[in-house]
Scaffold this motif. Structure first.
Motif, PDB file in Angstrom:
ATOM      1  N   CYS A 153       0.833  -1.208   0.000  1.00  0.00           N
ATOM      2  CA  CYS A 153       0.000   0.000   0.000  1.00  0.00           C
ATOM      3  C   CYS A 153       0.866   1.255   0.000  1.00  0.00           C
ATOM      4  O   CYS A 153       0.531   2.251  -0.653  1.00  0.00           O
ATOM      5  CB  CYS A 153      -0.934  -0.020   1.200  1.00  0.00           C
ATOM      6  SG  CYS A 153      -2.138   1.305   1.223  1.00  0.00           S
ATOM      7  N   PHE A 156       1.987   1.879  -3.470  1.00  0.00           N
ATOM      8  CA  PHE A 156       0.902   2.368  -4.316  1.00  0.00           C
ATOM      9  C   PHE A 156       0.618   3.841  -4.044  1.00  0.00           C
ATOM     10  O   PHE A 156       0.483   4.649  -4.976  1.00  0.00           O
ATOM     11  CB  PHE A 156      -0.343   1.525  -4.065  1.00  0.00           C
ATOM     12  CG  PHE A 156      -1.580   2.040  -4.749  1.00  0.00           C
ATOM     13  CD1 PHE A 156      -1.740   1.934  -6.113  1.00  0.00           C
ATOM     14  CD2 PHE A 156      -2.582   2.645  -4.011  1.00  0.00           C
ATOM     15  CE1 PHE A 156      -2.869   2.415  -6.748  1.00  0.00           C
ATOM     16  CE2 PHE A 156      -3.719   3.123  -4.627  1.00  0.00           C
ATOM     17  CZ  PHE A 156      -3.859   3.016  -6.001  1.00  0.00           C
ATOM     18  N   ILE A 157       0.542   4.222  -2.777  1.00  0.00           N
ATOM     19  CA  ILE A 157       0.248   5.613  -2.428  1.00  0.00           C
ATOM     20  C   ILE A 157       1.393   6.520  -2.856  1.00  0.00           C
ATOM     21  O   ILE A 157       1.178   7.668  -3.280  1.00  0.00           O
ATOM     22  CB  ILE A 157      -0.025   5.736  -0.924  1.00  0.00           C
ATOM     23  CG1 ILE A 157      -1.327   5.019  -0.569  1.00  0.00           C
ATOM     24  CG2 ILE A 157      -0.119   7.199  -0.499  1.00  0.00           C
ATOM     25  CD1 ILE A 157      -2.567   5.584  -1.240  1.00  0.00           C
ATOM     26  N   LYS A 159       3.174   6.232  -5.486  1.00  0.00           N
ATOM     27  CA  LYS A 159       2.981   6.494  -6.910  1.00  0.00           C
ATOM     28  C   LYS A 159       1.801   7.432  -7.148  1.00  0.00           C
ATOM     29  O   LYS A 159       1.833   8.276  -8.042  1.00  0.00           O
ATOM     30  CB  LYS A 159       2.765   5.175  -7.656  1.00  0.00           C
ATOM     31  CG  LYS A 159       3.983   4.276  -7.701  1.00  0.00           C
ATOM     32  CD  LYS A 159       3.696   3.010  -8.494  1.00  0.00           C
ATOM     33  CE  LYS A 159       4.912   2.103  -8.542  1.00  0.00           C
ATOM     34  NZ  LYS A 159       4.642   0.855  -9.318  1.00  0.00           N
ATOM     35  N   VAL A 160       0.753   7.275  -6.325  1.00  0.00           N
ATOM     36  CA  VAL A 160      -0.428   8.127  -6.498  1.00  0.00           C
ATOM     37  C   VAL A 160      -0.096   9.587  -6.214  1.00  0.00           C
ATOM     38  O   VAL A 160      -0.521  10.500  -6.936  1.00  0.00           O
ATOM     39  CB  VAL A 160      -1.566   7.632  -5.579  1.00  0.00           C
ATOM     40  CG1 VAL A 160      -2.698   8.653  -5.515  1.00  0.00           C
ATOM     41  CG2 VAL A 160      -2.103   6.301  -6.083  1.00  0.00           C
ATOM     42  N   LEU A 161       0.671   9.842  -5.160  1.00  0.00           N
ATOM     43  CA  LEU A 161       0.977  11.212  -4.772  1.00  0.00           C
ATOM     44  C   LEU A 161       1.887  11.913  -5.777  1.00  0.00           C
ATOM     45  O   LEU A 161       1.977  13.141  -5.767  1.00  0.00           O
ATOM     46  CB  LEU A 161       1.630  11.225  -3.393  1.00  0.00           C
ATOM     47  CG  LEU A 161       0.750  10.762  -2.231  1.00  0.00           C
ATOM     48  CD1 LEU A 161       1.507  10.833  -0.928  1.00  0.00           C
ATOM     49  CD2 LEU A 161      -0.517  11.589  -2.151  1.00  0.00           C
ATOM     50  N   HIS A 166      -4.433  12.672  -9.928  1.00  0.00           N
ATOM     51  CA  HIS A 166      -4.990  11.345  -9.685  1.00  0.00           C
ATOM     52  C   HIS A 166      -6.323  11.482  -8.931  1.00  0.00           C
ATOM     53  O   HIS A 166      -6.409  12.212  -7.937  1.00  0.00           O
ATOM     54  CB  HIS A 166      -4.015  10.504  -8.866  1.00  0.00           C
ATOM     55  CG  HIS A 166      -4.277   9.037  -8.948  1.00  0.00           C
ATOM     56  ND1 HIS A 166      -5.309   8.431  -8.267  1.00  0.00           N
ATOM     57  CD2 HIS A 166      -3.654   8.045  -9.639  1.00  0.00           C
ATOM     58  CE1 HIS A 166      -5.309   7.136  -8.520  1.00  0.00           C
ATOM     59  NE2 HIS A 166      -4.313   6.874  -9.344  1.00  0.00           N
ATOM     60  N   LEU A 168      -7.839   9.538  -6.915  1.00  0.00           N
ATOM     61  CA  LEU A 168      -7.837   9.004  -5.561  1.00  0.00           C
ATOM     62  C   LEU A 168      -7.267   9.989  -4.548  1.00  0.00           C
ATOM     63  O   LEU A 168      -7.553   9.885  -3.354  1.00  0.00           O
ATOM     64  CB  LEU A 168      -7.036   7.699  -5.528  1.00  0.00           C
ATOM     65  CG  LEU A 168      -7.044   6.897  -4.227  1.00  0.00           C
ATOM     66  CD1 LEU A 168      -8.462   6.478  -3.844  1.00  0.00           C
ATOM     67  CD2 LEU A 168      -6.143   5.671  -4.340  1.00  0.00           C
ATOM     68  N   PHE A 169      -6.494  10.961  -5.011  1.00  0.00           N
ATOM     69  CA  PHE A 169      -5.827  11.896  -4.105  1.00  0.00           C
ATOM     70  C   PHE A 169      -6.848  12.724  -3.319  1.00  0.00           C
ATOM     71  O   PHE A 169      -6.779  12.835  -2.091  1.00  0.00           O
ATOM     72  CB  PHE A 169      -4.890  12.803  -4.900  1.00  0.00           C
ATOM     73  CG  PHE A 169      -4.134  13.786  -4.066  1.00  0.00           C
ATOM     74  CD1 PHE A 169      -3.055  13.385  -3.309  1.00  0.00           C
ATOM     75  CD2 PHE A 169      -4.512  15.115  -4.034  1.00  0.00           C
ATOM     76  CE1 PHE A 169      -2.356  14.294  -2.533  1.00  0.00           C
ATOM     77  CE2 PHE A 169      -3.820  16.027  -3.263  1.00  0.00           C
ATOM     78  CZ  PHE A 169      -2.742  15.615  -2.516  1.00  0.00           C
ATOM     79  N   PHE A 192      -1.436   7.158   3.346  1.00  0.00           N
ATOM     80  CA  PHE A 192      -1.668   8.530   2.878  1.00  0.00           C
ATOM     81  C   PHE A 192      -1.176   9.544   3.905  1.00  0.00           C
ATOM     82  O   PHE A 192      -0.490  10.517   3.566  1.00  0.00           O
ATOM     83  CB  PHE A 192      -3.155   8.726   2.591  1.00  0.00           C
ATOM     84  CG  PHE A 192      -3.513  10.116   2.157  1.00  0.00           C
ATOM     85  CD1 PHE A 192      -3.250  10.536   0.857  1.00  0.00           C
ATOM     86  CD2 PHE A 192      -4.102  11.006   3.033  1.00  0.00           C
ATOM     87  CE1 PHE A 192      -3.576  11.815   0.457  1.00  0.00           C
ATOM     88  CE2 PHE A 192      -4.426  12.284   2.640  1.00  0.00           C
ATOM     89  CZ  PHE A 192      -4.167  12.696   1.345  1.00  0.00           C
ATOM     90  N   SER A 204       5.035  16.340  -6.929  1.00  0.00           N
ATOM     91  CA  SER A 204       3.936  15.881  -7.776  1.00  0.00           C
ATOM     92  C   SER A 204       3.803  16.783  -8.989  1.00  0.00           C
ATOM     93  O   SER A 204       4.206  17.950  -8.972  1.00  0.00           O
ATOM     94  CB  SER A 204       2.611  15.863  -6.992  1.00  0.00           C
ATOM     95  OG  SER A 204       2.286  17.164  -6.545  1.00  0.00           O
TER      96      SER A 204
END
Length: 268
Positions: A153, A156-157, A159-161, A166, A168-169, A192, A204
């Motif tokens: 997790c 994954f987070i 990469k999201v940030l 994104h 999901l942010f 997160f 980012s």
């Protein structure tokens, strides 16, 4: 693209014991109401406790466990290192996929995953049933399911940030402001809050860096020049510096891993 009603399922996510009846129609056809549905390889049940997904994973892992058992043997079996690689490929990959999304999952479901891990590690090491489980995990360098799920997790987070656009942010940010800090957090919120509270936040951008780079720079092929200098000569260093300063005075010199290669970059 037309929608196939026969392949569609509707699931009501609720904590109530009696699931309310929902009448969902599309173009005059009723969508079947189910208590669980499989979406992108993850089984989502009506209570979102992960029990149905773990049951689905355990059935898929049984064939992999049989393969490990068939290859195990004291005198003729495969090496534990090879069996560990096989375990990572055909068993643990199913256990890792999408598990942190369903957290917090049912305790019985978590225990079922732990038992699958213990069975596989005993087969790999040829250990007895009475062997301590923590010793098996240390010997095989395989962390517990909960710790590995948190690690996946975090990746994954992270990469999201890196992508500010994104979707999901914003959802995690709103959810983090509602959930209290003194209670046990699911993996997604824990990761997160961990990465958003760093002293140096993650950089980012609105799009992936590769797509923001001009295509011309991606396809650029630099020219390779041979300076015809022999390293075993006395004046090699002096001759090398003279050629660099005379031909490329405004360039940035970058030395690569091999000592006989040099990269010159033009400064903007």
């Amino acid at each position: 693209m037309s929608l196939s009603i026969d392949k569609c399922k509707a699931v009501v996510f609720t904590r109530k014991r009696i699931i309310p009846d929902a009448n969902i129609m599309y173009n005059g056809q009723r969508i079947t109401l189910e208590n669980k549905a499989k979406f992108l390889g993850v089984v989502l049940d009506s209570r979102l406790n992960g029990a149905s997904h773990v049951l689905h994973v355990s059935k898929k892992c049984e064939s992999g466990i049989n393969i490990l058992r068939a290859l195990s043997g004291v005198w003729w079996g495969a090496h534990p290192y090879s069996q560990k690689l096989l375990y990572n490929a055909i068993i643990r990959s199913h256990m890792d996929y999408g598990l942190f999304v369903l957290d917090p999952i049912n305790k019985l479901a978590t225990e079922k995953l732990n038992k699958i891990q213990y069975r596989c590690l005993r087969i790999i090491l040829g250990a007895m049933k009475s062997s301590p489980t923590n010793a098996l995990q240390v010997e095989c360098v395989d962390p517990p399911v909960q710790i590995r799920s948190q690690y996946l997790c975090d990746r994954f987070i992270c990469k999201v940030l890196q992508l500010s656009s994104h979707p999901l942010f914003d959802s995690l940010r709103r959810l983090s402001s509602v959930v209290k800090t003194n209670q046990d957090l699911p993996f997604l919120l824990n990761s997160f809050r961990k990465f958003t509270s760093l002293p140096h936040p993650i950089q980012s951008s609105p799009m992936i860096s590769l797509f923001s780079t001009p295509f011309k720079s991606l396809t650029y092929k630099p020219s390779i020049v041979n300076l015809n200098i022999h390293n075993d000569t006395i004046e090699a260093n002096q001759r090398f510096n003279e050629i660099i300063h005379s031909n490329w005075p405004e360039y940035l010199t970058i030395y690569t891993e091999p000592q006989n290669y040099l990269c010159l970059v033009a400064l903007a």
